[in-house]
Design a protein around this motif. Sequence first.
Motif: not given
Length: 141
Positions: A64, A66-69, A82, A113, A115-116, A119
Amino acid sequence: MAGRIATATPIYQKGLRKTRIIPTAEGQRSPRVRDAKHMACIAVLPCVICLSRGVHVAHVRMADPERGKRFTGKGEKPSDKWTVPLCPEHHLNGPDAQHAMNERIWWMQQGIDPIDLCMKLYEATGDLEKMEQIIFAVERT
């Protein structure tokens, strides 16, 4: 000059994460960032799917940007940021385990989600009570 994070366990001083930067060759991809403190915290949390104890520290491989992954290549583990707690059944052993199918589809089926979640857990590293609250607050399908 390009640099990479040392693959050695980070040095901790006054509760802050410290890393060493080691020069890398031009064009070399960034290596995995290791965080032993975060991994130890994830290991004592309940499974994010069924809330059972005795979990694996499962790395989320899907990208992802856009979110740095970033994309994780074959044979490469993502950075320890992660990670999520998954019981063996939901991580590897079950017929519907994370590694038994396309990871993005698997997480969509769970209604989570990842990724969220990663984080939020990483931001709370060291505060086990807050990390557990994050796990318990996850809406499950």
